[in-house]
Design a protein around this motif. Structure first.
Motif, PDB file in Angstrom:
ATOM      1  N   ASN A 181      13.611  -6.186  34.054  1.00 29.32           N
ATOM      2  CA  ASN A 181      14.304  -5.485  35.137  1.00 29.32           C
ATOM      3  C   ASN A 181      15.273  -4.405  34.667  1.00 29.32           C
ATOM      4  N   LEU A 182      15.612  -4.384  33.385  1.00 29.91           N
ATOM      5  CA  LEU A 182      16.616  -3.406  32.938  1.00 29.91           C
ATOM      6  C   LEU A 182      16.258  -2.785  31.600  1.00 29.91           C
ATOM      7  N   THR A 183      16.320  -3.574  30.526  1.00 34.87           N
ATOM      8  CA  THR A 183      15.969  -3.057  29.197  1.00 34.87           C
ATOM      9  C   THR A 183      14.889  -3.931  28.578  1.00 34.87           C
ATOM     10  N   LEU A 184      14.042  -3.300  27.789  1.00 30.77           N
ATOM     11  CA  LEU A 184      12.961  -4.023  27.123  1.00 30.77           C
ATOM     12  C   LEU A 184      13.551  -4.941  26.056  1.00 30.77           C
ATOM     13  N   PRO A 185      13.231  -6.225  26.088  1.00 32.30           N
ATOM     14  CA  PRO A 185      13.816  -7.146  25.105  1.00 32.30           C
ATOM     15  C   PRO A 185      13.304  -6.892  23.687  1.00 32.30           C
ATOM     16  N   ASP A 186      14.163  -7.149  22.714  1.00 35.73           N
ATOM     17  CA  ASP A 186      13.806  -6.927  21.316  1.00 35.73           C
ATOM     18  C   ASP A 186      12.815  -7.957  20.790  1.00 35.73           C
ATOM     19  N   PHE A 187      12.721  -9.098  21.467  1.00 33.82           N
ATOM     20  CA  PHE A 187      11.908 -10.171  20.898  1.00 33.82           C
ATOM     21  C   PHE A 187      10.411 -10.028  21.163  1.00 33.82           C
ATOM     22  N   ILE A 188       9.994  -9.041  21.946  1.00 37.18           N
ATOM     23  CA  ILE A 188       8.553  -8.892  22.173  1.00 37.18           C
ATOM     24  C   ILE A 188       7.939  -8.102  21.015  1.00 37.18           C
ATOM     25  N   ASN A 189       6.700  -8.409  20.696  1.00 34.73           N
ATOM     26  CA  ASN A 189       6.053  -7.713  19.579  1.00 34.73           C
ATOM     27  C   ASN A 189       5.200  -6.556  20.072  1.00 34.73           C
ATOM     28  N   SER A 190       4.642  -5.823  19.140  1.00 40.42           N
ATOM     29  CA  SER A 190       3.902  -4.593  19.472  1.00 40.42           C
ATOM     30  C   SER A 190       2.617  -4.873  20.245  1.00 40.42           C
ATOM     31  N   ASN A 191       2.132  -6.105  20.186  1.00 37.60           N
ATOM     32  CA  ASN A 191       0.896  -6.444  20.908  1.00 37.60           C
ATOM     33  C   ASN A 191       1.152  -6.875  22.350  1.00 37.60           C
ATOM     34  N   THR A 192       2.415  -6.993  22.710  1.00 36.33           N
ATOM     35  CA  THR A 192       2.768  -7.461  24.056  1.00 36.33           C
ATOM     36  C   THR A 192       2.863  -6.294  25.024  1.00 36.33           C
ATOM     37  N   GLN A 193       2.180  -6.395  26.137  1.00 35.86           N
ATOM     38  CA  GLN A 193       2.302  -5.376  27.180  1.00 35.86           C
ATOM     39  C   GLN A 193       3.641  -5.550  27.882  1.00 35.86           C
ATOM     40  N   SER A 194       4.165  -4.473  28.438  1.00 34.36           N
ATOM     41  CA  SER A 194       5.442  -4.569  29.153  1.00 34.36           C
ATOM     42  C   SER A 194       5.452  -3.609  30.336  1.00 34.36           C
ATOM     43  N   GLU A 195       6.237  -4.003  31.350  1.00 30.21           N
ATOM     44  CA  GLU A 195       6.330  -3.181  32.570  1.00 30.21           C
ATOM     45  C   GLU A 195       7.652  -3.468  33.257  1.00 30.21           C
ATOM     46  N   ILE A 196       8.356  -2.413  33.620  1.00 30.80           N
ATOM     47  CA  ILE A 196       9.628  -2.599  34.318  1.00 30.80           C
ATOM     48  C   ILE A 196       9.363  -2.910  35.788  1.00 30.80           C
ATOM     49  N   PHE A 197      10.237  -3.711  36.390  1.00 30.85           N
ATOM     50  CA  PHE A 197      10.085  -4.022  37.810  1.00 30.85           C
ATOM     51  C   PHE A 197      11.426  -3.862  38.523  1.00 30.85           C
ATOM     52  N   SER A 198      11.345  -3.738  39.821  1.00 28.18           N
ATOM     53  CA  SER A 198      12.535  -3.600  40.663  1.00 28.18           C
ATOM     54  C   SER A 198      12.479  -4.670  41.750  1.00 28.18           C
ATOM     55  N   ILE A 199      13.564  -5.400  41.903  1.00 25.38           N
ATOM     56  CA  ILE A 199      13.601  -6.437  42.933  1.00 25.38           C
ATOM     57  C   ILE A 199      13.396  -5.828  44.318  1.00 25.38           C
ATOM     58  N   LYS A 200      14.112  -4.759  44.616  1.00 29.81           N
ATOM     59  CA  LYS A 200      14.023  -4.194  45.971  1.00 29.81           C
ATOM     60  C   LYS A 200      12.618  -3.672  46.274  1.00 29.81           C
ATOM     61  N   ILE A 201      11.964  -3.075  45.278  1.00 28.37           N
ATOM     62  CA  ILE A 201      10.594  -2.581  45.497  1.00 28.37           C
ATOM     63  C   ILE A 201       9.639  -3.765  45.663  1.00 28.37           C
ATOM     64  N   ASN A 202       9.836  -4.803  44.860  1.00 25.77           N
ATOM     65  CA  ASN A 202       9.006  -5.999  44.984  1.00 25.77           C
ATOM     66  C   ASN A 202       9.133  -6.609  46.371  1.00 25.77           C
ATOM     67  N   VAL A 203      10.360  -6.641  46.895  1.00 25.00           N
ATOM     68  CA  VAL A 203      10.591  -7.181  48.241  1.00 25.00           C
ATOM     69  C   VAL A 203       9.881  -6.329  49.292  1.00 25.00           C
ATOM     70  N   ILE A 204      10.028  -5.025  49.194  1.00 31.91           N
ATOM     71  CA  ILE A 204       9.389  -4.122  50.167  1.00 31.91           C
ATOM     72  C   ILE A 204       7.870  -4.283  50.143  1.00 31.91           C
ATOM     73  N   GLU A 205       7.300  -4.333  48.956  1.00 34.58           N
ATOM     74  CA  GLU A 205       5.841  -4.426  48.830  1.00 34.58           C
ATOM     75  C   GLU A 205       5.290  -5.761  49.322  1.00 34.58           C
ATOM     76  N   ASN A 206       6.140  -6.782  49.346  1.00 32.70           N
ATOM     77  CA  ASN A 206       5.686  -8.122  49.736  1.00 32.70           C
ATOM     78  C   ASN A 206       6.439  -8.679  50.939  1.00 32.70           C
TER      79      ASN A 206
END
Length: 201
Positions: free
Chosen positions: A152-177
């Protein structure tokens, strides 16, 4: 009109929703030095005056975490009181809600969430259960089953290069659902507070 109170995110906000669109977003505090408990009601009263919420408000939505114990407790108490005084139904949103509303297979997806007071959490599915873990340092080891991380804010350091990542927004998630949210006038709000002290969970 719906009122979304987000007290789980680093900066607590009110979001006004009408016709499945956010018509206004109002920060309750600007930084960690300000107290949510001091500013929540005055901020609501300003919104109430501007948008005549006493006449136009139909439903309430609140984030329940994981997050700061104090912020979640204050937010839940406020929304519960508003629901009772105005006879309005409530729906709750958590990292589990966000995970459940994903259109893709969810078993391999984890949710990294930064909350107020610089608290960090990681949520994921394990053996048909949704697990929440508090992260006290970035030496956290991500479960091997997770190959994609939503954050939701910053990409965590503990994920490795093979891990996919995507930022999300609570308010957008609520609107979409919005149509999927369940509302209840007699809902008991149960904030998700995670502590490394098992006795407190």
């Amino acid at each position: 009109m719906f009122l979304l109170l987000d007290v789980a995110s680093p900066i607590p906000e009110f979001h006004l929703i009408n016709d499945k669109k956010i018509i206004d977003s109002i920060k309750i505090t600007d930084n960690n030095d300000q107290k949510l408990s001091d500013l929540l009601i005055p901020t609501y009263l300003e919104i109430d005056k501007a948008y005549k919420l006493f006449k136009n408000l139909e439903k309430l939505i609140i984030t329940i975490g994981p997050g700061s114990y104090t912020a979640l407790r204050v937010g839940a108490s406020f929304i519960a009181g508003l629901s009772q005084s105005m006879s309005l139904p409530i729906s709750v949103v958590s990292t589990l809600t966000i995970h459940n509303y994903l259109s893709e297979p969810r078993n391999h997806i984890g949710v990294y969430f930064e909350s107020s007071n610089k608290q960090k959490f990681f949520s994921y599915q394990k053996n048909n259960q949704f697990i929440h873990e508090k992260i006290d340092n970035m030496s956290y080891i991500m479960p091997k089953s997770v190959s994609k991380v939503l954050y939701n804010l910053t990409l965590p350091d503990f994920i490795n290069s093979n891990t996919q990542s995507e930022i999300f927004s609570i308010k957008i998630n609520v609107i979409e659902n919005l149509d999927k949210l369940e509302f209840d006038k007699n809902l008991i709000i149960k904030p998700i507070y995670i502590s490394n002290n098992i006795i407190l969970n």
